[in-house]
Design a protein around this motif. Structure first.
Motif, short mmCIF file in Angstrom:
data_model
loop_
_atom_site.label_atom_id
_atom_site.label_comp_id
_atom_site.label_asym_id
_atom_site.label_seq_id
_atom_site.Cartn_x
_atom_site.Cartn_y
_atom_site.Cartn_z
N GLY A 299 11.61 -38.80 58.45
CA GLY A 299 11.97 -39.70 57.20
C GLY A 299 13.37 -39.23 56.81
O GLY A 299 14.03 -40.05 56.19
N ILE A 300 13.77 -37.92 56.69
CA ILE A 300 15.04 -37.38 56.34
C ILE A 300 16.14 -38.33 57.24
O ILE A 300 17.11 -38.71 56.73
N ALA A 301 15.84 -38.34 58.65
CA ALA A 301 17.04 -39.08 59.60
C ALA A 301 16.97 -40.66 59.08
O ALA A 301 18.23 -41.04 59.07
N ASP A 302 16.02 -41.09 58.68
CA ASP A 302 16.18 -42.73 58.23
C ASP A 302 17.00 -42.65 57.23
O ASP A 302 17.67 -43.98 56.80
N TYR A 303 17.10 -41.88 56.15
CA TYR A 303 17.99 -41.87 55.08
C TYR A 303 19.24 -41.16 55.33
O TYR A 303 19.92 -40.99 54.07
N ALA B 7 15.24 -40.29 49.97
CA ALA B 7 16.64 -40.96 49.51
C ALA B 7 17.42 -39.97 48.71
O ALA B 7 18.77 -39.79 49.03
N LEU B 8 16.72 -39.24 47.64
CA LEU B 8 17.96 -38.72 46.99
C LEU B 8 17.95 -37.13 47.48
O LEU B 8 19.04 -36.65 47.21
N ALA B 9 17.18 -36.55 48.38
CA ALA B 9 17.25 -35.28 49.06
C ALA B 9 18.79 -35.39 49.92
O ALA B 9 19.28 -34.39 50.28
N CYS B 10 18.78 -36.79 50.36
CA CYS B 10 20.18 -36.96 51.36
C CYS B 10 21.22 -37.14 50.57
O CYS B 10 22.34 -37.32 50.96
N GLY B 11 21.26 -37.33 49.19
CA GLY B 11 22.29 -37.73 48.55
C GLY B 11 22.84 -39.24 48.39
O GLY B 11 23.52 -39.53 47.78
N ASN B 12 21.71 -39.94 48.49
CA ASN B 12 21.98 -41.41 48.16
C ASN B 12 21.57 -41.91 46.77
O ASN B 12 21.10 -41.02 46.15
N THR B 13 22.00 -43.11 46.36
CA THR B 13 21.60 -43.50 44.90
C THR B 13 20.55 -44.63 45.23
O THR B 13 20.49 -45.11 46.30
N VAL B 14 19.79 -44.97 44.43
CA VAL B 14 18.73 -45.74 44.51
C VAL B 14 18.40 -46.89 43.47
O VAL B 14 18.46 -46.41 42.23
N VAL B 15 18.04 -47.99 43.60
CA VAL B 15 17.45 -49.05 43.10
C VAL B 15 16.07 -49.42 43.10
O VAL B 15 15.71 -49.69 44.20
N LEU B 16 15.07 -48.80 42.37
CA LEU B 16 13.72 -49.07 42.56
C LEU B 16 13.09 -50.30 42.03
O LEU B 16 13.15 -50.58 40.72
N LYS B 17 12.39 -51.11 42.70
CA LYS B 17 11.56 -52.12 42.12
C LYS B 17 10.14 -51.92 42.56
O LYS B 17 9.68 -52.06 43.60
N ALA C 297 30.86 -30.89 65.99
CA ALA C 297 29.73 -30.91 64.79
C ALA C 297 29.35 -31.97 64.67
O ALA C 297 29.74 -32.92 64.32
N GLN C 298 28.03 -31.71 64.09
CA GLN C 298 27.33 -33.02 63.69
C GLN C 298 27.06 -32.61 62.33
O GLN C 298 26.50 -31.58 61.87
N VAL C 299 27.53 -33.71 61.35
CA VAL C 299 27.07 -33.97 60.03
C VAL C 299 26.33 -35.02 59.56
O VAL C 299 26.17 -36.13 60.13
N ARG C 300 25.29 -34.56 58.71
CA ARG C 300 24.39 -35.41 58.22
C ARG C 300 24.94 -35.93 56.93
O ARG C 300 25.17 -34.97 56.10
N GLU C 301 24.93 -37.14 56.81
CA GLU C 301 25.51 -37.90 55.30
C GLU C 301 24.59 -38.83 54.88
O GLU C 301 24.05 -39.46 55.46
N PRO C 302 24.76 -39.14 53.47
CA PRO C 302 23.88 -40.01 53.06
C PRO C 302 24.21 -41.53 53.41
O PRO C 302 25.48 -41.94 53.75
N PRO D 257 29.53 -37.79 41.25
CA PRO D 257 29.30 -36.37 41.67
C PRO D 257 28.02 -36.20 42.41
O PRO D 257 28.19 -35.33 43.33
N TRP D 258 27.14 -37.14 42.58
CA TRP D 258 25.99 -37.05 43.29
C TRP D 258 26.07 -36.66 44.77
O TRP D 258 25.61 -36.02 45.35
N PRO D 259 26.68 -37.85 45.62
CA PRO D 259 26.73 -37.63 47.10
C PRO D 259 27.58 -36.31 47.25
O PRO D 259 27.20 -35.74 48.68
#
Length: 489
Positions: free
Chosen positions: A474-478, A175-185, A146-151, A59-61
């Motif tokens: 920073g938002i644009a890069d994600y 990453a999370l603000a844009c709707g991505n999922t993350v693996v953090l090392k 229309a311009q759509v921002r997606e994760p 459901p996240w993205p």
């Protein structure tokens, strides 16, 4: 201080398939302070699969942006509820003086996270201007887009040890603000801070697989960079490892963000407020024991005030209180490890051999234990030497002189790096003009704004990296940008 020291994968805590543990060494005592689980490539594979599944079918993205923002806000609240534990973990793991941990390591990054909470609410669809298009029969039709921002998708986030909470927030936040999922090392030196952040993510209620934390070595990092299920790699660390990350990611054409090293120049003009310049110069030595990529470690001082600057800086550096980072009166702690201390000492030896003048420091304090080095100032440094050209990542300042603004700018730009910088001058307009000419990602004039708000982008030119953290950039890069064109009639 912390209840969980395991890996966090797909919403559950695990010791990993091999059940291995690694010691967490207190750099101030050289003693084992805790242990943490160590993941393998197999554990990382599970985390990537979980993140992929959470993005593709979870459901996240597709969550309503207001709901996503609220969940990210709960994450910020859970982190604030753990401030005491986070502060203790950072001091234990990194040797950061306890007096600086809350304002520098915790509160500033939390303000950045608040910015991303708000950015998560931003509309994802922007209507672009309508256009009237003529038909051959003389009539017209109305078209629009229309311009759509997606994760982007699944993000591999690999962070360094010097400011672990800040670096983790700088990647998880956008990453999370844009709707991505993350693996953090996280860095192997700072697993406790990362575990507390995973604990906060679990308490906030992120769906399983959205946030995953895997400690590990090169095998884990390599999989995070090469696996085709990963869409973006965001790395903070050394230039050499950053180059390897980019090379590993290249065959799968995944997006790569790199926040790498720096050798930033601070220009002190003859009309500068000398005291203010010395204070910033002191910070370049003392802050996190010099282990900061954007610190202004090259001090370019006008010849007319050069001697006064060197003596004033040396006096301030000699007054630094070096010692136990848990003591509130300590202003500078140890380096992260014995290996890092040896590296810094190698720079000191090379600088002496190159003819630079050792003004103060250069050795080890008379402490029984801990990875300490004395805060050090070198004068008469030639910009072509190793001390001036390579990142020390330790408490060593390189002071050199210049005669006019053009020479100062030439010296500042004579570097493979371009991350930070500073200019001190009574003529703020002239300082601004000079800042435009320096090839670097950030310049502070007369000490800067006094803050690092979430809307200020941060990143470097040249070998200091690719992409930006914080701000709209920073938002644009994600994010991915999609254009949808339609026939309006």
């Amino acid at each position: 201080m912390i209840d969980k020291t395991q890996l966090y994968i797909d919403g559950t805590w695990t010791d990993g398939v091999e059940g291995r543990r690694m010691p967490v060494i207190n750099p101030a005592t050289e003693e084992e302070a805790a242990t943490a689980a160590v993941g393998t490539a197999a554990d990382c594979d599970r985390a990537i699969a979980a993140a992929r599944r959470a993005f593709d079918s979870g459901p996240w993205p597709t969550m309503n942006r207001i709901e996503r923002s609220e969940l990210l806000g709960r994450f910020a609240d859970e982190l604030r509820a753990r401030l005491d534990s986070l502060a203790a973990a950072i001091t234990l793991e990194t040797g950061a003086p306890s007096a600086t941990v809350r304002p520098v390591h915790l509160l500033a990054p939390l303000a950045h996270l608040d910015y991303y909470v708000e950015q998560a609410r931003a509309p994802e669809v922007t209507t672009l201007p309508l256009q009237v298009n003529p038909r051959p029969d003389g009539t017209s039709w109305l078209g629009g887009s229309a311009q759509v921002r997606e994760p982007v998708g699944v993000v591999s986030a690999i962070t360094a040890y010097n400011f672990p909470f800040h670096l983790n927030v700088a990647k998880l936040g956008p990453a999370l603000a844009c709707g991505n999922t993350v693996v953090l090392k996280p860095s192997p030196n700072t697993p406790l801070t990362a575990a507390l952040m995973a604990e906060a993510a679990e308490a906030a209620g992120f769906p399983p697989g959205v946030v995953n934390v895997v400690n590990g070595g090169a095998d884990v990092g390599a999989l995070m960079c090469t696996d085709p299920r990963v869409d973006l790699v965001s790395f903070t660390g050394s230039e050499a490892v950053g180059a390897a990350v980019a090379a590993q990611a290249a065959p799968t054409i995944k997006r790569v963000l790199l926040e790498l090293g720096g050798k930033s120049a601070m220009i002190v003009r003859s009309d500068a407020d000398l005291g203010a310049a010395i204070t910033m110069g002191l910070g370049s030595v003392m802050t996190q024991s010099g282990q900061g990529c954007a610190l202004t470690t090259r001090h370019l001082v006008h010849a007319d005030i050069y001697d006064d600057y060197v003596s004033g800086l040396a006096d301030r550096v000699r007054a630094i209180r070096l010692g136990d980072p848990a003591d509130p009166s300590t202003s500078m702690g140890p380096l992260i490890s014995a290996a890092q201390r040896e590296k810094v000492e190698g720079f000191v030896d090379d600088a002496r051999a190159a003819g630079s003048t050792l003004v103060t420091g250069g050795g080890r304090p008379d402490f029984a234990r801990g990875f300490f080095v004395e805060p050090t100032v070198f004068a008469d440094v030639d910009n072509s030497t190793r001390l001036a050209q390579e990142e020390v990542f330790g408490p060593v300042a390189a002071v050199m002189s210049f005669r006019d603004d053009d020479e100062a700018i030439a010296i500042a730009n004579d570097s493979n790096y371009g991350l930070g910088g500073a200019i001190f001058s009574a003529d703020a307009g002239r300082a601004f003009e000079m800042a435009r000419r320096i090839r670097t990602g950030q310049v502070h004039i007369n000490g800067g704004s006094g803050a690092s708000p979430g809307w200020d982008p941060f990143g470097g030119y040249k070998r200091s990296g690719l992409g930006r953290e914080l701000g709209e950039a920073g938002i644009a890069d994600y994010s991915e940008i999609k254009t949808i064109k339609y026939h309006a009639g």
